[in-house]
Scaffold this motif. Sequence first.
Motif, PDB file in Angstrom:
ATOM      1  N   SER A   4      45.758  10.331   6.586  1.00  0.00           N
ATOM      2  CA  SER A   4      47.090  10.205   5.979  1.00  0.00           C
ATOM      3  C   SER A   4      47.194   8.909   5.170  1.00  0.00           C
ATOM      4  N   GLY A   5      46.245   7.980   5.416  1.00  0.00           N
ATOM      5  CA  GLY A   5      46.227   6.737   4.655  1.00  0.00           C
ATOM      6  C   GLY A   5      46.953   5.587   5.320  1.00  0.00           C
ATOM      7  N   ALA A   6      47.645   5.887   6.433  1.00  0.00           N
ATOM      8  CA  ALA A   6      48.441   4.838   7.084  1.00  0.00           C
ATOM      9  C   ALA A   6      47.572   3.847   7.843  1.00  0.00           C
ATOM     10  N   PHE A   7      46.428   4.312   8.313  1.00  0.00           N
ATOM     11  CA  PHE A   7      45.554   3.458   9.109  1.00  0.00           C
ATOM     12  C   PHE A   7      44.320   3.096   8.287  1.00  0.00           C
ATOM     13  N   ALA A   8      43.798   1.900   8.541  1.00  0.00           N
ATOM     14  CA  ALA A   8      42.729   1.424   7.671  1.00  0.00           C
ATOM     15  C   ALA A   8      41.345   1.960   8.029  1.00  0.00           C
ATOM     16  N   MET A   9      41.091   2.160   9.336  1.00  0.00           N
ATOM     17  CA  MET A   9      39.740   2.573   9.730  1.00  0.00           C
ATOM     18  C   MET A   9      39.785   3.620  10.836  1.00  0.00           C
ATOM     19  N   HIS A  10      38.675   4.312  11.002  1.00  0.00           N
ATOM     20  CA  HIS A  10      38.615   5.384  11.993  1.00  0.00           C
ATOM     21  C   HIS A  10      37.204   5.459  12.567  1.00  0.00           C
ATOM     22  N   ILE A  11      37.089   5.420  13.894  1.00  0.00           N
ATOM     23  CA  ILE A  11      35.764   5.509  14.516  1.00  0.00           C
ATOM     24  C   ILE A  11      35.563   6.930  15.015  1.00  0.00           C
ATOM     25  N   ASN A  12      34.471   7.550  14.579  1.00  0.00           N
ATOM     26  CA  ASN A  12      34.190   8.923  15.018  1.00  0.00           C
ATOM     27  C   ASN A  12      32.733   9.265  14.692  1.00  0.00           C
ATOM     28  N   GLY A  13      32.328  10.457  15.079  1.00  0.00           N
ATOM     29  CA  GLY A  13      30.963  10.889  14.814  1.00  0.00           C
ATOM     30  C   GLY A  13      30.741  11.167  13.340  1.00  0.00           C
ATOM     31  N   LEU A  14      29.492  11.120  12.944  1.00  0.00           N
ATOM     32  CA  LEU A  14      29.130  11.390  11.555  1.00  0.00           C
ATOM     33  C   LEU A  14      29.448  12.842  11.180  1.00  0.00           C
ATOM     34  N   TRP A  15      29.651  13.705  12.226  1.00  0.00           N
ATOM     35  CA  TRP A  15      29.929  15.121  11.944  1.00  0.00           C
ATOM     36  C   TRP A  15      31.284  15.332  11.272  1.00  0.00           C
ATOM     37  N   GLU A  16      32.131  14.314  11.227  1.00  0.00           N
ATOM     38  CA  GLU A  16      33.401  14.465  10.520  1.00  0.00           C
ATOM     39  C   GLU A  16      33.264  14.116   9.037  1.00  0.00           C
ATOM     40  N   LEU A  17      32.053  13.723   8.629  1.00  0.00           N
ATOM     41  CA  LEU A  17      31.840  13.393   7.223  1.00  0.00           C
ATOM     42  C   LEU A  17      32.228  14.550   6.285  1.00  0.00           C
ATOM     43  N   PRO A  18      31.834  15.811   6.598  1.00  0.00           N
ATOM     44  CA  PRO A  18      32.239  16.911   5.707  1.00  0.00           C
ATOM     45  C   PRO A  18      33.755  17.049   5.588  1.00  0.00           C
ATOM     46  N   THR A  19      34.479  16.767   6.690  1.00  0.00           N
ATOM     47  CA  THR A  19      35.946  16.823   6.644  1.00  0.00           C
ATOM     48  C   THR A  19      36.455  15.885   5.560  1.00  0.00           C
ATOM     49  N   MET A  20      35.915  14.661   5.577  1.00  0.00           N
ATOM     50  CA  MET A  20      36.361  13.640   4.620  1.00  0.00           C
ATOM     51  C   MET A  20      35.934  14.028   3.193  1.00  0.00           C
ATOM     52  N   VAL A  21      34.674  14.445   3.077  1.00  0.00           N
ATOM     53  CA  VAL A  21      34.160  14.788   1.742  1.00  0.00           C
ATOM     54  C   VAL A  21      34.955  15.956   1.144  1.00  0.00           C
ATOM     55  N   ASP A  22      35.193  16.984   1.992  1.00  0.00           N
ATOM     56  CA  ASP A  22      35.940  18.153   1.502  1.00  0.00           C
ATOM     57  C   ASP A  22      37.353  17.768   1.067  1.00  0.00           C
ATOM     58  N   LEU A  23      38.012  16.925   1.874  1.00  0.00           N
ATOM     59  CA  LEU A  23      39.368  16.482   1.528  1.00  0.00           C
ATOM     60  C   LEU A  23      39.358  15.734   0.198  1.00  0.00           C
ATOM     61  N   GLN A  24      38.334  14.911   0.038  1.00  0.00           N
ATOM     62  CA  GLN A  24      38.266  14.111  -1.183  1.00  0.00           C
ATOM     63  C   GLN A  24      38.030  14.991  -2.409  1.00  0.00           C
ATOM     64  N   ARG A  25      37.163  16.009  -2.229  1.00  0.00           N
ATOM     65  CA  ARG A  25      36.901  16.929  -3.339  1.00  0.00           C
ATOM     66  C   ARG A  25      38.175  17.619  -3.789  1.00  0.00           C
ATOM     67  N   LYS A  26      39.042  17.900  -2.810  1.00  0.00           N
ATOM     68  CA  LYS A  26      40.300  18.576  -3.150  1.00  0.00           C
ATOM     69  C   LYS A  26      41.338  17.588  -3.659  1.00  0.00           C
ATOM     70  N   GLY A  27      40.976  16.320  -3.689  1.00  0.00           N
ATOM     71  CA  GLY A  27      41.901  15.304  -4.178  1.00  0.00           C
ATOM     72  C   GLY A  27      42.947  14.888  -3.150  1.00  0.00           C
ATOM     73  N   HIS A  28      42.683  15.165  -1.863  1.00  0.00           N
ATOM     74  CA  HIS A  28      43.657  14.817  -0.828  1.00  0.00           C
ATOM     75  C   HIS A  28      43.293  13.537  -0.083  1.00  0.00           C
ATOM     76  N   LEU A  29      42.243  12.881  -0.525  1.00  0.00           N
ATOM     77  CA  LEU A  29      41.844  11.689   0.228  1.00  0.00           C
ATOM     78  C   LEU A  29      41.528  10.532  -0.716  1.00  0.00           C
ATOM     79  N   HIS A  60      23.261  12.813  15.244  1.00  0.00           N
ATOM     80  CA  HIS A  60      24.643  12.523  14.873  1.00  0.00           C
ATOM     81  C   HIS A  60      25.187  11.308  15.617  1.00  0.00           C
ATOM     82  N   PRO A  61      25.104  10.144  14.957  1.00  0.00           N
ATOM     83  CA  PRO A  61      25.620   8.910  15.560  1.00  0.00           C
ATOM     84  C   PRO A  61      27.111   8.720  15.294  1.00  0.00           C
ATOM     85  N   VAL A  62      27.645   7.663  15.867  1.00  0.00           N
ATOM     86  CA  VAL A  62      29.052   7.310  15.654  1.00  0.00           C
ATOM     87  C   VAL A  62      29.124   6.251  14.550  1.00  0.00           C
TER      88      VAL A  62
END
Lengths: 435, 289
Positions: A266-291, A147-149
């Motif tokens: 929230s969309g206010a910031f353009a980029m975010h640095i974090n571990g690859l382990w937050e990928l499911p958070t993003m994918v799940d949000l997108q599936r629900k139409g929140h991202l 799990h890289p950044v």
Amino acid sequence: MPRLSSRLVAGVAAAMVGGWLGVGQAAAQQNVVWWDYSGGGDGVRLKALLARFNEENAGRIAITNTTLEWGTPYSSKIQTSAAIGTASDIALYHLARSSTGVSTGVLTEITDTELASVGLSKDDFDPAQVAAASVDGKLYAIPFDLHPVVVYHNAERLCAAGLLGEDGRTAGMDGKEAFSAALQTLVDNGARCGVTTATADGGTLWRIYYSIFSQTGGSFFEDGKFLPGDNFQKAVDAAEVLRGLIDSGLMPAQTEYVTSIALFTSGAFAMHINGLWELPTMVDLQRKGHLFEFGAMLIPDVFGNGHAHWCDGTSFVIPANAGNPMTPEKRKAVLEVIAWFVRHSLDWADAGYILPCRQVADQVQHLEPQSFYGIFPELVAAAHFDPQTPLAGPAYPIYDAVGDFILPAVNGEMDTVAAFTALRDRLQALQDALK
Amino acid sequence: MTRRRDMAVAFILLLPFLAIYGVAFVYPTIDMVVLSLRKAPLIGAGEWAGLDNYVRLAGDRLFRIATRNTLWFVALTAPASTVLALLLAMGVARLRGWLQAAVLACFFLPFMLPVSVVYLIWHWILDTHFGIAQPIVAAVAGRSVSIFRTVSTFMPGVAFVTVWATVGFSVLLFLAGLRSIPQETSEAARLDGAGRIALFRHVTWPLIWPVTALVLTIQLISHLKVFDIVYLFNLRGRVDETMSLVQYVFRLAFQQNDGGYAATVAVAILVLVAVLSVLQFQLLRSRGQ
């Protein structure tokens, strides 16, 4: 009545026979005790895998798992229980902790012959992973994932600022000035800030900082010394990059972990640095139409020496239970369990991890529909693992020192040179005390 | 004969307690003192070091900071919490029936929350970006402040949260004290023409002094040993500058595998708590008389 009693007798007899059979079965069956620290979304996936294993191997091997609190509680439990011979048969362990585990006598060596007995070999893994899992050339852990950044980006904002190429990849962000300029362009195009990361969280800051430091080509720990020679200046330079972003208002100071994610999603910031382990958070949000449309990219090459970033991996270890050695049969079962999980790591990789084992990775090369899977090979190639010292690893002295020195330096509360002098002296004193 | 039998019965009845006390408290305490004289890891005997650890303690900057932080925390919490609890108890005592029960429950509820929940609540309330209390902070300081990542605001912040979470228990103690004041005494004083202030100064205050002494002593001891709330708030932050004494022991033992020196700091805490408790108790007793 007589019918009832005859039924009763039959029932008791059946129970007795069943019990006897059960005892016979238990003697052949190996019970494997398993400890892990996966409590979140990845924990759900892991438990599903465990259930599948137990189902497929019913009557032969049964795993009993316990999930413990990640960090210091987890590692001290393994250390203290191994010392009295009551640790688990298998434990999930961070690759970065291998040196600590070996220095405290908690881990057992896994030989080439043992690997071969379950159809694995060191060549199945990246040399950097094998190095991170080894101490003095001996292997102590079998990698389960990497799990890289990475940098997550808001594709819509990047597109509007002209920073996203036709192929969906970012352009014009490499180099210190270019990166700052790109972030400024994003702000000029309506983003509240260029990039967020958890600047108030020592653990996250270490991962981001170590990524930038690795790009200087410097060595954080070498031949028993912390930041020897010109590495000290490189360490300061890397911190100055992050401090510069905060000073110029392109990255917010003193931001907590969850806050840093929320600011991005929230969309206010353009980029975010974090571990690859937050990928499911993003994918799940997108599936629900929140991202919004998002992508993932490598941390920009700030110093022009090529990409580099922090990386760690989950691995399997076999604790050394003092005074309670494992039987050869149990050991065989344990190795079998590990090999099964490595082969089924695809389901685990769904939790935002990169597959460590080439046997598995090769099978799924064609499964790369989304852009972020496309960067996985580059992520593995540019991975830098924690320095190999017992002071490294999550919640250990290096992480502490980050909170005490790098955090105030980056957030502009402490002079950078003074902070790194104190950091180097602290870690060196602890390292020398290990002898 | 009867006396001897009494002794035997007493001994038999006390034996289980004494056995557990000896195994779970006396023996580990002695072992800790012995460990403080060794250079040892967390697990294992290590080697004899004589007074080396104590010499190191005398020159240890982090030990001084942790001691200062702990005393600062006690100073911020114990008196404030006691005064606040007394005021709240006097208010609650004037209420009757279900209203009193409801108000009391409100004050007591935070005390029942696990520390981790208390931490999460205030961590969110005071978050630098999203915290609902940040506008108040910004109004006072002129900008948003990360309360728990700024060294100067850390202890006052944690002390505030601690008082919020624990004051309910002291309110209960004071309320019991106030209820034990005989009605006749207050009525007699009132008949003699005592006003509210005089009544408090000459009747209520002297009569609830033993409760006050108890509340202060309980807080002194528990806050000198503070760990969980300070640990949660400075986790992954500037631990050096903000840690408490017990947290220092935790760090040395479990993160730096330095069992011998951790035991030395633990012995120092034991001595500090014992000395301060006895001093305070004597001081309060003489004040009470």
